[in-house]
Design an enzyme around this catalytic site. Structure first.
Site, PDB file in Angstrom:
ATOM      1  N   ASP A 193      38.968  33.585  47.885  1.00 54.15           N
ATOM      2  CA  ASP A 193      38.848  34.993  47.552  1.00 54.15           C
ATOM      3  C   ASP A 193      38.307  35.740  48.773  1.00 54.15           C
ATOM      4  O   ASP A 193      37.329  35.314  49.385  1.00 54.15           O
ATOM      5  CB  ASP A 193      37.892  35.179  46.368  1.00 54.15           C
ATOM      6  CG  ASP A 193      38.450  36.121  45.319  1.00 54.15           C
ATOM      7  OD1 ASP A 193      38.887  37.210  45.701  1.00 54.15           O
ATOM      8  OD2 ASP A 193      38.450  35.759  44.133  1.00 54.15           O
ATOM      9  N   ASP A 199      40.633  40.800  47.140  1.00 54.19           N
ATOM     10  CA  ASP A 199      40.062  41.612  46.071  1.00 54.19           C
ATOM     11  C   ASP A 199      40.286  43.097  46.349  1.00 54.19           C
ATOM     12  O   ASP A 199      40.070  43.578  47.467  1.00 54.19           O
ATOM     13  CB  ASP A 199      38.564  41.311  45.977  1.00 54.19           C
ATOM     14  CG  ASP A 199      37.906  41.957  44.787  1.00 54.19           C
ATOM     15  OD1 ASP A 199      38.299  41.634  43.654  1.00 54.19           O
ATOM     16  OD2 ASP A 199      36.997  42.782  44.989  1.00 54.19           O
ATOM     17  N   GLU A 249      45.058  41.864  45.273  1.00 51.67           N
ATOM     18  CA  GLU A 249      44.765  42.545  44.012  1.00 51.67           C
ATOM     19  C   GLU A 249      44.913  44.040  44.285  1.00 51.67           C
ATOM     20  O   GLU A 249      44.153  44.607  45.065  1.00 51.67           O
ATOM     21  CB  GLU A 249      43.350  42.226  43.534  1.00 51.67           C
ATOM     22  CG  GLU A 249      43.042  42.865  42.196  1.00 51.67           C
ATOM     23  CD  GLU A 249      41.569  42.825  41.844  1.00 51.67           C
ATOM     24  OE1 GLU A 249      41.262  42.749  40.647  1.00 51.67           O
ATOM     25  OE2 GLU A 249      40.722  42.902  42.755  1.00 51.67           O
ATOM     26  N   HIS A 254      39.714  36.031  35.634  1.00 47.20           N
ATOM     27  CA  HIS A 254      38.282  36.213  35.382  1.00 47.20           C
ATOM     28  C   HIS A 254      37.941  37.635  34.948  1.00 47.20           C
ATOM     29  O   HIS A 254      36.826  37.892  34.490  1.00 47.20           O
ATOM     30  CB  HIS A 254      37.496  35.850  36.640  1.00 47.20           C
ATOM     31  CG  HIS A 254      37.820  36.745  37.801  1.00 47.20           C
ATOM     32  ND1 HIS A 254      39.058  36.728  38.418  1.00 47.20           N
ATOM     33  CD2 HIS A 254      37.098  37.692  38.439  1.00 47.20           C
ATOM     34  CE1 HIS A 254      39.075  37.620  39.391  1.00 47.20           C
ATOM     35  NE2 HIS A 254      37.906  38.226  39.429  1.00 47.20           N
ATOM     36  N   ASP A 255      38.891  38.574  35.112  1.00 49.25           N
ATOM     37  CA  ASP A 255      38.662  39.974  34.744  1.00 49.25           C
ATOM     38  C   ASP A 255      39.410  40.397  33.483  1.00 49.25           C
ATOM     39  O   ASP A 255      39.343  41.564  33.093  1.00 49.25           O
ATOM     40  CB  ASP A 255      39.102  40.900  35.887  1.00 49.25           C
ATOM     41  CG  ASP A 255      38.135  40.915  37.053  1.00 49.25           C
ATOM     42  OD1 ASP A 255      36.950  40.595  36.839  1.00 49.25           O
ATOM     43  OD2 ASP A 255      38.570  41.238  38.173  1.00 49.25           O
TER      44      ASP A 255
END
Length: 561
Positions: A101, A202, A259, A335-336
């Site tokens: 990440d 991210d 993302e 995870h979101d």
């Protein structure tokens, strides 16, 4: 695209690991790198090619590791760099790749860059972040934080505000500063030299802020959409990513996924173009934002399902528009996001397994790179047993603070119902390995309360049952590896207005796949004129009843065209 020029990451399947919740090896209640290493053979057995690791860097954990205080050291909760190096070597030994990440829209306010930046207006790191004077005694503009409240924090020492699109402890980096970008490239190349296999980036669509930082063109009450609409896909984002490509990404055969909050089709064609100038693919959010609240002030918080025609329209748009131009990422949860089976299938005991398989079938036969979030492959569900005292997620806690306590837009019970449907902690409850103590995750006290259904839903149970969700996902992955048409075939939606069944084709040069998915608890009847010589590639029922579709039935036919 032909089967001859398929890139490795276009046939790959990614398994996402949230290390904090995956496996605790030292019984402190927090998952760690040794815990990940213990289950590499499990990931290999599933058939995945790539592991995406959520952040494992040093962090004060205001946002569970997405507030990084040192990009080149490991959070002691997870281990140390020697353990990371060992994990990377062990993964490579098994033919598994590791994608890290990359969180560079913002850092932690504990990062040495920000500590220097806030120390004085003339510090050489001041311009690493975005500082502005007050306007009429207030914030510099009307941008709202994604985590509720304003996106600006006043700093008494220097008398200016700093921008934080997320938590106050996550100040935004200033990508307009070439020295800051150069520092990022050096850090990324340090990881590339270690031998990692790629980056998941991210909120990368937010790094280029609009010139002049103007007010967003939405009501101030729209605390979730405000900054997204004002900031996403800024004027220099593609310039920055092309610089990243030249300075870092071309230095190795990397897999990259951005993302991209607020991305649309046209932007995605630039971010993930087949010309390879920027990224391999992006995560877009349109399909997971279709079930937001009609009241913009409540943002994502809602508990009503999206209609199937709306979901079809959106997923199909991305399949059609990127075909031959750019590459899709395929995901239901991460995870979101809440658990896929609870959101799109059914977590009722009688339907959970069959609907988890159906949801997987729909996604894995589309064009793009599929992402499986830990526990999805065993049909883990939302955690309805978590109450206000159990939640850890800053987004949930801030929503309660603003929407219930400060702005009185909603009552506690209604928000809790919405959180049980959409909250991020649904996905973050620890991985369910066994029916034993704490689901085999830890002998200590788990950092987040366990979902209380681990006695019935766990890896041990799944591996012992040849008809489990796990083995179904294993077959989905195997088919993608074996059949080029799943990667290269063109997509064609059938019956877009059908409210119960989602059916589409994948069309190759000499064969077709017909993918049928019943999204309901009831029996349906559909006749798609399946050729007599068609073979069933995969199905979540043991037999084929032709035009009759049982509850949540999924099946894929293959035939010559």
């Amino acid at each position: 695209m032909t089967k001859e020029n398929i890139k490795w990451w276009q046939k790959a399947v990614v398994y996402q690991i949230y290390p904090r919740s995956f496996q605790d090896s030292n019984n402190d209640g927090i998952g760690d790198l040794k815990g990940v290493e213990q289950h590499l053979d499990y990931v290999k057995k599933l058939g995945a090619d790539v592991i995406w690791l959520n952040p494992v860097y040093n962090s004060p954990n205001k946002d569970n590791g997405y507030d990084i205080s040192d990009y080149q050291s490991i959070n002691p909760e997870f281990g140390d760099m020697a353990q990371f190096d060992h994990l990377l070597a062990e993964a490579h030994e098994r033919g598994l790749k590791i994608v890290m990440d990359l969180v560079v829209n913002h850092s932690s306010d504990q990062h040495k860059w920000f500590i220097e930046s806030r120390s004085s207006k003339d510090n050489d790191k001041r311009d690493f972040y975005i500082w502005r004077d007050p306007v009429d005694g207030h914030e510099p503009n009307n941008w709202g934080s994604f985590f509720s409240g304003p996106a600006w924090k006043f700093d008494e020492k220097t008398g200016q505000y700093y921008l934080h699109l997320f938590a106050e402890g996550q100040p935004d980096l200033n990508w307009a500063n070439p020295k800051m970008r150069e520092t990022i490239w050096n850090m990324m190349n340090w990881w590339v030299d270690k031998g990692i296999d790629g980056f998941r980036m991210d909120v990368i669509s937010l790094i280029s802020k609009p010139d002049g930082l103007p007010d967003g063109k939405v009501p101030k009450g729209d605390i979730y959409g405000n900054s997204n609409r004002a900031v996403a896909n800024g004027p220099h984002v593609h310039e920055y990513l092309q610089e990243m490509r030249n300075k870092v990404l071309n230095n190795a055969d990397m897999m990259t996924v951005g993302e991209a909050s607020g991305v649309d089709i046209e932007n995605a064609k630039e971010y993930a173009s087949n010309d390879g100038k920027e990224l391999n693919m992006v995560f877009q959010f349109e399909h997971v934002e279709l079930d937001g609240n009609p009241d913009p002030a409540l943002g994502k918080w809602y508990d009503q399902r999206v209609s199937l025609p709306k979901l079809k329209e959106n997923l199909s748009k991305w399949q059609y528009e990127l075909d031959g131009k750019a590459w899709n990422s395929l995901y239901w949860n991460n995870h979101d996001q809440p658990r896929a089976v609870s959101r799109y299938g059914s977590d009722k005991p009688e339907f959970r397994v069959v609907s988890a398989k159906m949801v997987g079938t729909l996604l894995h036969f589309m064009q793009g790179t599929p992402y499986i979030y830990q526990g999805e492959e065993i049909g883990m569900t939302n955690a309805y047993n978590l109450g206000w005292d159990d939640f850890n997620d800053i987004e949930i806690l801030n929503a309660r603070e603003y929407l219930v306590n400060k702005d009185h837009l909603i009552d506690d019970d209604t928000l809790l119902r919405y959180v049980h449907y959409k909250g991020r902690d649904n996905a973050r409850t620890p991985m369910q390995w066994t029916a034993g103590k704490n689901a085999g995750f830890t002998d200590g006290t788990p950092w987040l309360k366990m979902n209380d259904n681990f006695g019935e839903i766990n890896v041990e149970e799944a591996l012992a049952d040849k008809d489990s969700v796990f083995y179904y996902y294993q077959k989905l992955i195997q088919l993608r590896h074996e059949l080029p048409i799943i990667t290269t075939g063109h997509y064609q939606l059938l019956d877009p207005e059908d409210e119960e069944v989602y059916t589409y084709k994948r069309i190759g040069d000499d064969e077709e796949l017909l993918v049928i998915n019943n999204f309901t608890e009831s029996e349906q009847s559909r006749d798609y004129g399946v050729p007599a010589n068609a073979e069933i590639l995969i199905s979540n029922y043991p037999d084929d009843q032709g035009t009759t579709l049982r509850p949540f039935e999924a099946k894929v036919y293959r035939y010559k065209n």
